[in-house]
Scaffold this motif. Structure first.
Motif, PDB file in Angstrom:
ATOM      1  N   TYR A  32       6.231  13.217   4.504  1.00 61.18           N
ATOM      2  CA  TYR A  32       5.638  12.362   5.503  1.00 61.18           C
ATOM      3  C   TYR A  32       6.709  11.379   5.990  1.00 61.18           C
ATOM      4  CZ  TYR A  32       0.850  13.785   4.379  1.00 61.18           C
ATOM      5  OH  TYR A  32      -0.306  14.492   4.203  1.00 61.18           O
ATOM      6  N   HIS A  34       7.391   7.713   7.075  1.00 55.88           N
ATOM      7  CA  HIS A  34       6.814   6.373   6.975  1.00 55.88           C
ATOM      8  C   HIS A  34       7.755   5.365   7.607  1.00 55.88           C
ATOM      9  CE1 HIS A  34       3.492   6.820   3.842  1.00 55.88           C
ATOM     10  NE2 HIS A  34       3.950   8.041   4.018  1.00 55.88           N
ATOM     11  N   TYR A  36       8.387   1.164   7.548  1.00 59.86           N
ATOM     12  CA  TYR A  36       8.102  -0.167   7.027  1.00 59.86           C
ATOM     13  C   TYR A  36       8.995  -1.149   7.773  1.00 59.86           C
ATOM     14  CZ  TYR A  36       5.320   1.372   3.015  1.00 59.86           C
ATOM     15  OH  TYR A  36       4.332   1.886   2.223  1.00 59.86           O
ATOM     16  N   PRO A  44       8.729  -6.148   2.387  1.00 52.84           N
ATOM     17  CA  PRO A  44       8.445  -5.133   3.415  1.00 52.84           C
ATOM     18  C   PRO A  44       6.952  -4.982   3.643  1.00 52.84           C
ATOM     19  CG  PRO A  44      10.058  -4.320   1.824  1.00 52.84           C
ATOM     20  CD  PRO A  44       9.511  -5.595   1.265  1.00 52.84           C
ATOM     21  N   TYR A  46       4.053  -2.221   5.545  1.00 50.35           N
ATOM     22  CA  TYR A  46       3.811  -0.908   6.140  1.00 50.35           C
ATOM     23  C   TYR A  46       3.550  -1.051   7.632  1.00 50.35           C
ATOM     24  CZ  TYR A  46       0.911   3.159   7.347  1.00 50.35           C
ATOM     25  OH  TYR A  46       0.372   4.249   7.957  1.00 50.35           O
ATOM     26  N   TYR A  87      12.577   0.088   8.587  1.00 52.59           N
ATOM     27  CA  TYR A  87      13.024   1.172   7.721  1.00 52.59           C
ATOM     28  C   TYR A  87      12.216   2.440   8.002  1.00 52.59           C
ATOM     29  CZ  TYR A  87      15.046  -2.577   4.815  1.00 52.59           C
ATOM     30  OH  TYR A  87      15.748  -3.656   4.351  1.00 52.59           O
ATOM     31  N   LEU A  91       8.682  10.541   2.628  1.00 54.82           N
ATOM     32  CA  LEU A  91       7.921  10.388   1.397  1.00 54.82           C
ATOM     33  C   LEU A  91       7.105  11.650   1.151  1.00 54.82           C
ATOM     34  CD1 LEU A  91       7.573   8.048  -0.605  1.00 54.82           C
ATOM     35  CD2 LEU A  91       5.537   7.395   0.649  1.00 54.82           C
ATOM     36  N   THR A  92       7.175  12.163  -0.073  1.00 54.04           N
ATOM     37  CA  THR A  92       6.374  13.322  -0.430  1.00 54.04           C
ATOM     38  C   THR A  92       5.803  13.108  -1.808  1.00 54.04           C
ATOM     39  OG1 THR A  92       6.363  15.739  -0.557  1.00 54.04           O
ATOM     40  CG2 THR A  92       8.296  14.636  -1.447  1.00 54.04           C
ATOM     41  N   GLY A  93       4.545  13.528  -1.995  1.00 61.14           N
ATOM     42  CA  GLY A  93       3.904  13.372  -3.285  1.00 61.14           C
ATOM     43  C   GLY A  93       3.912  11.947  -3.753  1.00 61.14           C
ATOM     44  N   ASN A  94       4.261  11.740  -5.000  1.00 60.09           N
ATOM     45  CA  ASN A  94       4.260  10.422  -5.606  1.00 60.09           C
ATOM     46  C   ASN A  94       5.673   9.852  -5.717  1.00 60.09           C
ATOM     47  OD1 ASN A  94       3.033   8.198  -6.833  1.00 60.09           O
ATOM     48  ND2 ASN A  94       3.446   8.999  -8.869  1.00 60.09           N
ATOM     49  N   THR A  95       6.571  10.343  -4.887  1.00 63.11           N
ATOM     50  CA  THR A  95       7.947   9.828  -4.968  1.00 63.11           C
ATOM     51  C   THR A  95       7.994   8.375  -4.519  1.00 63.11           C
ATOM     52  OG1 THR A  95       8.425  10.625  -2.744  1.00 63.11           O
ATOM     53  CG2 THR A  95       8.983  12.079  -4.574  1.00 63.11           C
ATOM     54  N   PRO A  96       8.894   7.593  -5.092  1.00 66.52           N
ATOM     55  CA  PRO A  96       8.996   6.190  -4.678  1.00 66.52           C
ATOM     56  C   PRO A  96       9.627   6.064  -3.298  1.00 66.52           C
ATOM     57  CG  PRO A  96      10.712   6.722  -6.247  1.00 66.52           C
ATOM     58  CD  PRO A  96       9.819   7.916  -6.181  1.00 66.52           C
ATOM     59  N   LEU A  97       9.417   4.935  -2.680  1.00 69.26           N
ATOM     60  CA  LEU A  97      10.050   4.645  -1.399  1.00 69.26           C
ATOM     61  C   LEU A  97      11.551   4.525  -1.608  1.00 69.26           C
ATOM     62  CD1 LEU A  97       7.563   1.938  -0.088  1.00 69.26           C
ATOM     63  CD2 LEU A  97       7.794   4.267   0.772  1.00 69.26           C
ATOM     64  N   PHE A  99      14.656   3.233   0.380  1.00 79.06           N
ATOM     65  CA  PHE A  99      15.057   2.463   1.561  1.00 79.06           C
ATOM     66  C   PHE A  99      16.538   2.651   1.836  1.00 79.06           C
ATOM     67  CE2 PHE A  99      11.379  -0.323   2.333  1.00 79.06           C
ATOM     68  CZ  PHE A  99      10.678  -0.202   1.149  1.00 79.06           C
ATOM     69  N   GLY A 100      16.871   2.856   3.111  1.00 82.41           N
ATOM     70  CA  GLY A 100      18.256   2.777   3.529  1.00 82.41           C
ATOM     71  C   GLY A 100      18.538   1.348   3.968  1.00 82.41           C
TER      72      GLY A 100
END
Lengths: 109, 115
Positions: A32, A34, A36, A44, A46, A87, A91-97, A99-100
Protein backbone atom coordinates in the motif's frame (compact mmCIF):
# COMPACT_ATOMS: atom_id res chain seq x y z
CA UNK A 1 15.73 1.18 3.83
CA UNK A 2 13.10 3.40 2.30
CA UNK A 3 11.87 2.10 -1.05
CA UNK A 4 10.63 5.46 -2.25
CA UNK A 5 12.25 8.51 -3.82
CA UNK A 6 11.02 12.03 -3.19
CA UNK A 7 12.39 15.50 -3.94
CA UNK A 8 14.15 17.04 -0.96
CA UNK A 9 12.11 20.21 -1.01
CA UNK A 10 9.28 22.00 -2.79
CA UNK A 11 7.77 25.43 -2.56
CA UNK A 12 4.21 26.56 -3.14
CA UNK A 13 2.21 29.74 -2.97
CA UNK A 14 -0.63 29.91 -0.52
CA UNK A 15 -4.02 28.85 -1.91
CA UNK A 16 -2.37 27.21 -4.93
CA UNK A 17 -2.53 23.44 -5.57
CA UNK A 18 0.54 21.41 -4.69
CA UNK A 19 1.60 18.17 -6.33
CA UNK A 20 4.11 16.15 -4.31
CA UNK A 21 5.66 13.31 -6.34
CA UNK A 22 6.92 9.96 -5.15
CA UNK A 23 8.70 7.25 -7.13
CA UNK A 24 8.48 3.64 -6.03
CA UNK A 25 9.64 1.59 -8.98
CA UNK A 26 10.18 -1.60 -6.93
CA UNK A 27 6.69 -1.65 -5.46
CA UNK A 28 5.19 -5.11 -4.98
CA UNK A 29 1.59 -6.12 -5.55
CA UNK A 30 0.82 -6.15 -1.83
CA UNK A 31 2.35 -2.76 -1.02
CA UNK A 32 0.00 0.00 0.00
CA UNK A 33 1.14 3.58 -0.64
CA UNK A 34 0.89 5.69 2.51
CA UNK A 35 1.56 9.38 3.03
CA UNK A 36 2.36 10.93 6.35
CA UNK A 37 3.37 14.47 7.16
CA UNK A 38 5.24 16.00 10.05
CA UNK A 39 4.55 19.55 11.03
CA UNK A 40 7.25 21.46 12.92
CA UNK A 41 7.74 20.24 16.49
CA UNK A 42 5.10 17.51 16.13
CA UNK A 43 4.97 13.79 15.53
CA UNK A 44 4.05 12.52 12.05
CA UNK A 45 0.39 12.38 11.13
CA UNK A 46 -1.38 10.18 8.62
CA UNK A 47 -2.54 11.90 5.46
CA UNK A 48 -3.87 9.29 3.04
CA UNK A 49 -3.22 5.84 1.61
CA UNK A 50 -4.13 3.82 -1.46
CA UNK A 51 -3.47 0.59 -3.30
CA UNK A 52 -4.38 0.97 -6.96
CA UNK A 53 -7.16 3.51 -7.38
CA UNK A 54 -6.99 7.24 -6.78
CA UNK A 55 -8.18 8.25 -3.33
CA UNK A 56 -9.66 11.41 -1.87
CA UNK A 57 -10.18 12.48 1.72
CA UNK A 58 -10.68 15.75 3.56
CA UNK A 59 -6.95 16.45 3.67
CA UNK A 60 -5.71 15.52 0.23
CA UNK A 61 -5.97 13.39 -2.89
CA UNK A 62 -3.69 10.56 -3.92
CA UNK A 63 -3.13 9.87 -7.60
CA UNK A 64 -1.54 6.50 -8.34
CA UNK A 65 0.04 5.73 -11.72
CA UNK A 66 -1.44 2.87 -13.65
CA UNK A 67 1.76 0.81 -13.27
CA UNK A 68 1.91 1.84 -9.58
CA UNK A 69 5.55 2.83 -9.90
CA UNK A 70 4.83 6.39 -8.90
CA UNK A 71 2.21 8.40 -7.07
CA UNK A 72 1.38 12.03 -6.38
CA UNK A 73 -0.05 13.60 -3.27
CA UNK A 74 -2.23 16.54 -4.15
CA UNK A 75 -3.07 19.35 -1.76
CA UNK A 76 -5.81 21.24 -3.51
CA UNK A 77 -5.26 24.63 -1.84
CA UNK A 78 -2.08 24.92 0.19
CA UNK A 79 -2.27 26.90 3.40
CA UNK A 80 0.50 28.02 5.71
CA UNK A 81 -0.51 25.18 8.03
CA UNK A 82 0.41 22.68 5.32
CA UNK A 83 4.11 23.56 5.62
CA UNK A 84 5.63 20.28 6.74
CA UNK A 85 7.81 17.34 5.74
CA UNK A 86 5.79 14.89 3.66
CA UNK A 87 6.74 11.22 3.66
CA UNK A 88 5.73 8.65 1.05
CA UNK A 89 5.91 5.12 2.49
CA UNK A 90 5.23 1.65 1.12
CA UNK A 91 3.56 -0.65 3.59
CA UNK A 92 2.56 -4.30 3.41
CA UNK A 93 1.13 -6.55 6.08
CA UNK A 94 2.34 -5.69 9.55
CA UNK A 95 5.65 -4.19 8.49
CA UNK A 96 6.70 -1.05 10.35
CA UNK A 97 6.71 2.36 8.72
CA UNK A 98 10.03 3.02 7.00
CA UNK A 99 10.59 6.75 6.67
CA UNK A 100 12.97 8.31 4.20
CA UNK A 101 13.93 11.97 4.35
CA UNK A 102 10.67 13.08 2.76
CA UNK A 103 9.89 16.33 0.96
CA UNK A 104 10.01 19.56 2.90
CA UNK A 105 7.13 21.72 1.66
CA UNK A 106 7.36 25.46 2.14
CA UNK A 107 4.23 27.56 1.64
CA UNK A 108 4.64 31.22 0.78
CA UNK A 109 1.99 33.71 1.79
CA UNK B 1 -9.97 11.35 23.10
CA UNK B 2 -6.50 12.42 24.20
CA UNK B 3 -4.72 10.65 21.37
CA UNK B 4 -1.24 9.26 21.94
CA UNK B 5 0.48 10.81 24.93
CA UNK B 6 4.15 10.66 25.85
CA UNK B 7 6.14 11.66 28.89
CA UNK B 8 8.29 13.44 29.66
CA UNK B 9 8.36 16.12 26.96
CA UNK B 10 12.05 16.83 27.38
CA UNK B 11 14.84 15.03 29.17
CA UNK B 12 18.53 15.70 29.71
CA UNK B 13 20.87 12.89 30.73
CA UNK B 14 24.60 12.30 30.80
CA UNK B 15 26.58 9.59 29.05
CA UNK B 16 26.33 6.19 30.70
CA UNK B 17 23.03 6.89 32.41
CA UNK B 18 19.79 5.02 31.83
CA UNK B 19 16.47 6.53 30.72
CA UNK B 20 12.83 5.42 30.63
CA UNK B 21 10.30 7.02 28.31
CA UNK B 22 6.56 6.41 28.56
CA UNK B 23 3.71 6.20 26.10
CA UNK B 24 -0.05 5.84 26.40
CA UNK B 25 -1.73 4.74 23.17
CA UNK B 26 -4.88 6.16 21.67
CA UNK B 27 -8.05 4.66 23.10
CA UNK B 28 -8.90 1.37 21.39
CA UNK B 29 -5.36 0.79 20.17
CA UNK B 30 -3.34 -2.21 21.33
CA UNK B 31 -0.22 -2.06 19.16
CA UNK B 32 2.54 0.35 20.09
CA UNK B 33 5.67 1.16 18.11
CA UNK B 34 8.68 3.29 19.03
CA UNK B 35 10.74 5.39 16.64
CA UNK B 36 13.92 7.42 16.98
CA UNK B 37 14.26 10.62 14.98
CA UNK B 38 17.65 12.29 14.76
CA UNK B 39 17.79 15.93 13.76
CA UNK B 40 17.07 16.40 10.07
CA UNK B 41 16.25 12.73 9.50
CA UNK B 42 13.07 10.72 9.17
CA UNK B 43 11.97 8.55 12.10
CA UNK B 44 13.69 5.16 12.41
CA UNK B 45 11.77 2.13 13.70
CA UNK B 46 13.02 0.74 17.01
CA UNK B 47 10.47 -1.95 17.92
CA UNK B 48 6.80 -2.80 18.11
CA UNK B 49 4.80 -4.27 21.00
CA UNK B 50 1.55 -6.21 20.82
CA UNK B 51 -0.03 -8.38 23.54
CA UNK B 52 2.80 -7.36 25.90
CA UNK B 53 5.48 -8.88 23.70
CA UNK B 54 8.06 -7.43 21.34
CA UNK B 55 6.88 -8.47 17.88
CA UNK B 56 9.27 -6.70 15.54
CA UNK B 57 12.58 -4.94 15.99
CA UNK B 58 14.58 -2.56 13.90
CA UNK B 59 18.35 -2.26 13.71
CA UNK B 60 18.96 -1.05 17.25
CA UNK B 61 21.31 -2.54 19.88
CA UNK B 62 20.17 -4.41 22.97
CA UNK B 63 20.68 -1.25 25.00
CA UNK B 64 17.24 -0.35 23.72
CA UNK B 65 14.52 -2.38 25.42
CA UNK B 66 10.84 -1.98 26.03
CA UNK B 67 7.80 -3.16 27.81
CA UNK B 68 4.06 -3.13 27.25
CA UNK B 69 1.62 -3.25 30.12
CA UNK B 70 -1.82 -4.92 30.28
CA UNK B 71 -3.47 -1.53 29.67
CA UNK B 72 -1.45 -1.30 26.39
CA UNK B 73 0.76 1.53 27.60
CA UNK B 74 4.44 1.12 26.89
CA UNK B 75 7.90 2.08 28.07
CA UNK B 76 11.14 2.50 26.16
CA UNK B 77 14.34 1.98 28.15
CA UNK B 78 17.77 2.94 26.97
CA UNK B 79 20.84 1.85 28.97
CA UNK B 80 24.39 3.15 28.88
CA UNK B 81 23.42 6.29 27.03
CA UNK B 82 25.68 7.57 24.27
CA UNK B 83 25.87 11.05 22.81
CA UNK B 84 24.40 9.60 19.60
CA UNK B 85 21.23 8.63 21.43
CA UNK B 86 20.22 12.28 21.50
CA UNK B 87 17.06 12.41 19.42
CA UNK B 88 13.30 12.79 19.39
CA UNK B 89 11.68 9.54 20.49
CA UNK B 90 8.25 8.97 19.02
CA UNK B 91 5.57 6.54 20.06
CA UNK B 92 2.85 5.43 17.63
CA UNK B 93 -0.23 3.31 18.18
CA UNK B 94 -2.55 1.43 15.91
CA UNK B 95 -6.04 -0.07 16.07
CA UNK B 96 -6.72 -3.59 17.26
CA UNK B 97 -6.00 -6.11 14.54
CA UNK B 98 -4.16 -3.43 12.63
CA UNK B 99 -2.75 -4.22 9.22
CA UNK B 100 -1.16 -2.34 6.42
CA UNK B 101 -4.12 -0.07 5.84
CA UNK B 102 -4.65 1.06 9.40
CA UNK B 103 -3.21 4.46 10.05
CA UNK B 104 -0.80 4.90 12.90
CA UNK B 105 -1.22 7.75 15.35
CA UNK B 106 1.91 9.39 16.67
CA UNK B 107 2.51 11.17 19.92
CA UNK B 108 4.36 14.49 20.14
CA UNK B 109 7.57 12.75 21.14
CA UNK B 110 10.13 13.01 23.93
CA UNK B 111 13.21 15.09 23.18
CA UNK B 112 16.22 13.34 24.77
CA UNK B 113 19.51 15.18 25.07
CA UNK B 114 22.60 13.26 26.18
CA UNK B 115 25.50 15.38 27.42
Amino acid sequence: DAKTTQPNSMESNEEEPVHLPCNHSTISGTDYIHWYRQLPSQGPEYVIHGLTSNVNNRMASLAIAEDRKSSTLILHRATLRDAAVYYCILLTGNTPLVFGKGTRLSVIA
Amino acid sequence: DAGVTQSPTHLIKTRGQQVTLRCSPKSGHDTVSWYQQALGQGPQFIFQYYEEEERQRGNFPDRFSGHQFPNYSSELNVNALLLGDSALYLCASRERGGNSYNEQFFGPGTRLTVL
